[in-house]
Design a protein around this motif. Structure first.
Motif, PDB file in Angstrom:
ATOM      1  N   ILE A  83       0.847  -1.200   0.000  1.00 25.19           N
ATOM      2  CA  ILE A  83       0.000   0.000   0.000  1.00 25.19           C
ATOM      3  C   ILE A  83       0.881   1.248   0.000  1.00 25.19           C
ATOM      4  O   ILE A  83       1.806   1.364   0.801  1.00 25.19           O
ATOM      5  N   ARG A  84       0.575   2.180  -0.893  1.00 30.10           N
ATOM      6  CA  ARG A  84       1.433   3.357  -1.084  1.00 30.10           C
ATOM      7  C   ARG A  84       0.935   4.549  -0.275  1.00 30.10           C
ATOM      8  O   ARG A  84      -0.245   4.900  -0.320  1.00 30.10           O
ATOM      9  N   GLN A  85       1.838   5.155   0.474  1.00 34.45           N
ATOM     10  CA  GLN A  85       1.530   6.371   1.221  1.00 34.45           C
ATOM     11  C   GLN A  85       1.675   7.584   0.313  1.00 34.45           C
ATOM     12  O   GLN A  85       2.652   7.712  -0.425  1.00 34.45           O
ATOM     13  N   LEU A  86       0.696   8.500   0.396  1.00 36.26           N
ATOM     14  CA  LEU A  86       0.680   9.702  -0.433  1.00 36.26           C
ATOM     15  C   LEU A  86       0.852  10.945   0.443  1.00 36.26           C
ATOM     16  O   LEU A  86       0.669  10.877   1.663  1.00 36.26           O
ATOM     17  N   PRO A  87       1.169  12.092  -0.153  1.00 41.12           N
ATOM     18  CA  PRO A  87       1.303  13.314   0.646  1.00 41.12           C
ATOM     19  C   PRO A  87      -0.030  13.712   1.293  1.00 41.12           C
ATOM     20  O   PRO A  87      -1.094  13.584   0.690  1.00 41.12           O
ATOM     21  N   LEU A  88       0.044  14.178   2.516  1.00 38.67           N
ATOM     22  CA  LEU A  88      -1.143  14.638   3.236  1.00 38.67           C
ATOM     23  C   LEU A  88      -1.691  15.912   2.598  1.00 38.67           C
ATOM     24  O   LEU A  88      -0.936  16.849   2.328  1.00 38.67           O
ATOM     25  N   GLN A  89      -3.000  15.939   2.376  1.00 41.90           N
ATOM     26  CA  GLN A  89      -3.664  17.121   1.837  1.00 41.90           C
ATOM     27  C   GLN A  89      -4.400  17.908   2.913  1.00 41.90           C
ATOM     28  O   GLN A  89      -4.744  19.074   2.709  1.00 41.90           O
ATOM     29  N   ARG A  90      -4.653  17.277   4.043  1.00 42.36           N
ATOM     30  CA  ARG A  90      -5.305  17.926   5.185  1.00 42.36           C
ATOM     31  C   ARG A  90      -4.589  17.485   6.452  1.00 42.36           C
ATOM     32  O   ARG A  90      -4.068  16.366   6.523  1.00 42.36           O
ATOM     33  N   PRO A  91      -4.571  18.305   7.496  1.00 44.04           N
ATOM     34  CA  PRO A  91      -3.897  17.915   8.737  1.00 44.04           C
ATOM     35  C   PRO A  91      -4.679  16.857   9.510  1.00 44.04           C
ATOM     36  O   PRO A  91      -5.909  16.903   9.574  1.00 44.04           O
ATOM     37  N   VAL A  92      -3.961  15.916  10.089  1.00 41.80           N
ATOM     38  CA  VAL A  92      -4.541  14.851  10.899  1.00 41.80           C
ATOM     39  C   VAL A  92      -3.834  14.836  12.248  1.00 41.80           C
ATOM     40  O   VAL A  92      -2.606  14.795  12.307  1.00 41.80           O
ATOM     41  N   HIS A  93      -4.629  14.879  13.309  1.00 43.84           N
ATOM     42  CA  HIS A  93      -4.080  14.805  14.670  1.00 43.84           C
ATOM     43  C   HIS A  93      -4.446  13.447  15.252  1.00 43.84           C
ATOM     44  O   HIS A  93      -5.602  13.038  15.229  1.00 43.84           O
ATOM     45  N   SER A  94      -3.466  12.748  15.803  1.00 41.30           N
ATOM     46  CA  SER A  94      -3.698  11.430  16.375  1.00 41.30           C
ATOM     47  C   SER A  94      -3.902  11.520  17.886  1.00 41.30           C
ATOM     48  O   SER A  94      -3.020  12.016  18.601  1.00 41.30           O
ATOM     49  N   PRO A  95      -5.042  11.020  18.413  1.00 36.94           N
ATOM     50  CA  PRO A  95      -5.238  10.976  19.865  1.00 36.94           C
ATOM     51  C   PRO A  95      -4.495   9.812  20.508  1.00 36.94           C
ATOM     52  O   PRO A  95      -4.554   9.640  21.719  1.00 36.94           O
ATOM     53  N   ILE A  96      -3.790   9.038  19.702  1.00 35.73           N
ATOM     54  CA  ILE A  96      -2.955   7.957  20.232  1.00 35.73           C
ATOM     55  C   ILE A  96      -1.508   8.416  20.326  1.00 35.73           C
ATOM     56  O   ILE A  96      -0.859   8.273  21.366  1.00 35.73           O
ATOM     57  N   HIS A  97      -1.012   9.036  19.269  1.00 39.15           N
ATOM     58  CA  HIS A  97       0.369   9.538  19.271  1.00 39.15           C
ATOM     59  C   HIS A  97       0.464  10.967  19.793  1.00 39.15           C
ATOM     60  O   HIS A  97       1.576  11.495  19.967  1.00 39.15           O
ATOM     61  N   LEU A  98      -0.693  11.607  20.016  1.00 38.67           N
ATOM     62  CA  LEU A  98      -0.785  12.944  20.626  1.00 38.67           C
ATOM     63  C   LEU A  98      -0.026  14.016  19.835  1.00 38.67           C
ATOM     64  O   LEU A  98       0.635  14.883  20.407  1.00 38.67           O
ATOM     65  N   ARG A  99      -0.144  13.963  18.527  1.00 36.62           N
ATOM     66  CA  ARG A  99       0.470  14.987  17.684  1.00 36.62           C
ATOM     67  C   ARG A  99      -0.110  14.888  16.280  1.00 36.62           C
ATOM     68  O   ARG A  99      -0.806  13.921  15.936  1.00 36.62           O
ATOM     69  N   ARG A 100       0.224  15.898  15.481  1.00 39.26           N
ATOM     70  CA  ARG A 100      -0.156  15.849  14.077  1.00 39.26           C
ATOM     71  C   ARG A 100       0.807  14.957  13.308  1.00 39.26           C
ATOM     72  O   ARG A 100       2.011  14.948  13.565  1.00 39.26           O
ATOM     73  N   TYR A 101       0.244  14.246  12.364  1.00 40.29           N
ATOM     74  CA  TYR A 101       1.089  13.466  11.468  1.00 40.29           C
ATOM     75  C   TYR A 101       1.738  14.394  10.437  1.00 40.29           C
ATOM     76  O   TYR A 101       1.200  15.456  10.104  1.00 40.29           O
TER      77      TYR A 101
END
Length: 445
Positions: free
Chosen positions: A223-241
């Motif tokens: 599975i290929r990872q692509l550039p982020l187009q919108r910000p995502v904040h993780s409540p598990i890692h406690l930061r933005r990806y």
């Protein structure tokens, strides 16, 4: 300056019978989304997810659970993706995306980090990685805070009992072996704390599942990872990806790390995020937000299956939040579940039992109104048979589960083979119908 908007992507409990059937009539995004998901299902020799959701009669959660695990999870994932597409199509552009547990995959797909088809493949890979873990542990929601819940493993001498999720100030999710969770339930009953098993096949967010992390990573290799187009904040890692993150590894780590949703909501609120929209079925996450930072705007567009299009339009609007007209009492043990909560089929009986004579629906409804009014401290006239307990009165699902346990006891339904599910019984009228039907008593006009 207008406040910023967060889209919330719920986890594995976000299934509602008949979800999107109404919205599908007015929004092409529903069929477009599930067309791609059905293609991925076909790759794995699975039936179309859309057929289970939209053809013939709606399937209940119990019927969905009888199908291969991928189908229910693809349905939940697809519901979130279709909701996100509809809201953006209405012109509501989120400032931030937040996924809860399983919902992180949908959040990342909505952000453009993976294609929709690859997102569906991520869901299937996750199912494969956890196949050997099904039935090896359980999760349960308890209506108390982190500090109190944190004492349970030591007090019970159950080191394998851990906190899996912190969802609201007085809502904590435990994860661990069934026997340990059983003992925690006894403590909860002794302290009169709401407690409910979650209808999940795994003890997620538990360090014992560490071997599944490597398996999940391996299964995601193509599975290929692509550039982020919108910000995502993780409540598990406690930061933005960021684009520098290995997002597949991050998703795999989510299997064993706890969900710190309460802290995330408080941090986002302090940073100016005031609008929270549930991108999926029910209102599990928006209710947790309301309990954590009261006064913010929340929208759960799919909470009422009869008014999905109206809910989606309202959520996309920039008008002030809709206010409840009925008085809302906040229960002292308020809290919402990480997944939709179900009432056990056979709870412990109380000494006093109901007489066996036939009862009319009117009598059942009267007793329900008295029971709920006393428990919720509402005036009885507020508790009409049509009022939505959660959407209009703010009664969270964990509290509703406790009340349904009392209903089971009051009306002697413990022999019933099915379960009472809060999302299928949104009003007193629905509960009254269920009681009359399941008790086998004659309905008198």
């Amino acid at each position: 300056m207008s406040s910023r908007t967060v889209f919330l992507f719920p986890g594995l409990g976000a299934y509602s019978t008949g979800v999107l059937r109404r919205a599908r009539l007015n929004h092409r995004q529903v069929d477009e989304t599930f067309r791609e998901i059905d293609e991925v299902a076909a790759e794995r020799g699975l039936p179309p997810v859309s057929a289970l959701l939209f053809h013939d009669r709606p399937l209940t959660i119990q019927e969905m659970l009888a199908e291969p695990a991928e189908l229910l999870q693809l349905a939940i994932f697809g519901t979130s993706m279709a909701t996100h597409r509809i809201l953006v199509g209405h012109g509501l552009e989120p400032d931030l995306l937040v996924g809860h547990s399983f919902g992180e995959m949908a959040a990342l797909v909505a952000a453009g980090a993976f294609s929709l088809a690859d997102g569906a493949r991520l869901v299937c890979a996750r199912c494969d990685a956890l196949r050997d873990w099904e039935g090896r542990g359980v999760m349960a929601a308890i209506g108390t805070n982190e500090t109190a819940a944190g004492h349970l493993p030591g007090a019970l001498d159950e080191p394998d009992l851990v906190i899996g999720c912190l969802n609201a100030p007085r809502q904590t999710v435990l994860s661990g072996p069934a026997a340990a969770v059983d003992r925690a339930e006894l403590v909860a009953k002794a302290l009169d704390l709401p407690f409910a098993r979650l209808q999940l096949p795994y003890a997620s967010h538990h360090p014992a599942m560490r071997p599944a992390v490597a398996t999940f990573v391996e299964l995601m290799a193509g599975i290929r990872q692509l550039p982020l187009q919108r910000p995502v904040h993780s409540p598990i890692h406690l930061r933005r990806y960021t684009d520098d993150d290995d997002l597949k590894q991050a998703l795999a780590e989510c299997l064993v790390l706890p969900v710190l949703f309460t802290r995330t909501v408080r941090d986002l609120h302090a940073s100016g995020y005031q609008n929270f929209v549930e991108a999926g079925a029910l209102n599990t996450l928006t209710r947790c937000v309301e309990l954590t930072v009261p006064g913010v705007r929340t929208e759960a567009p799919l909470i009422d299956p009869e008014r999905e299009s109206e809910g989606l339009s309202a959520a996309a609007s920039t008008s002030p939040a809709r206010q409840h007209t009925a008085p809302v009492a906040v229960p002292h043990e308020a809290g919402d579940s990480a997944a939709a909560v179900v009432a056990p089929a056979a709870p412990q009986r109380v000494p006093e039992q109901r007489a066996a004579e036939p009862v009319s629906r009117e009598q059942v409804l009267r007793e329900l109104r008295e029971l709920y009014a006393a428990a919720l401290e509402y005036p009885p006239d507020v508790l009409t048979e049509e009022v939505l307990l959660e959407a209009e009165l703010g009664v969270d699902s964990l509290k509703q589960t406790s009340l349904l346990n009392r209903v089971v006891e009051r009306f002697d339904l413990a022999s019933s083979s099915d379960r009472m599910r809060v999302w299928e019984l949104p009003t007193l009228g629905h509960i009254a119908d269920h009681v009359v039907t399941r008790s086998g008593q004659q309905v008198m006009s």
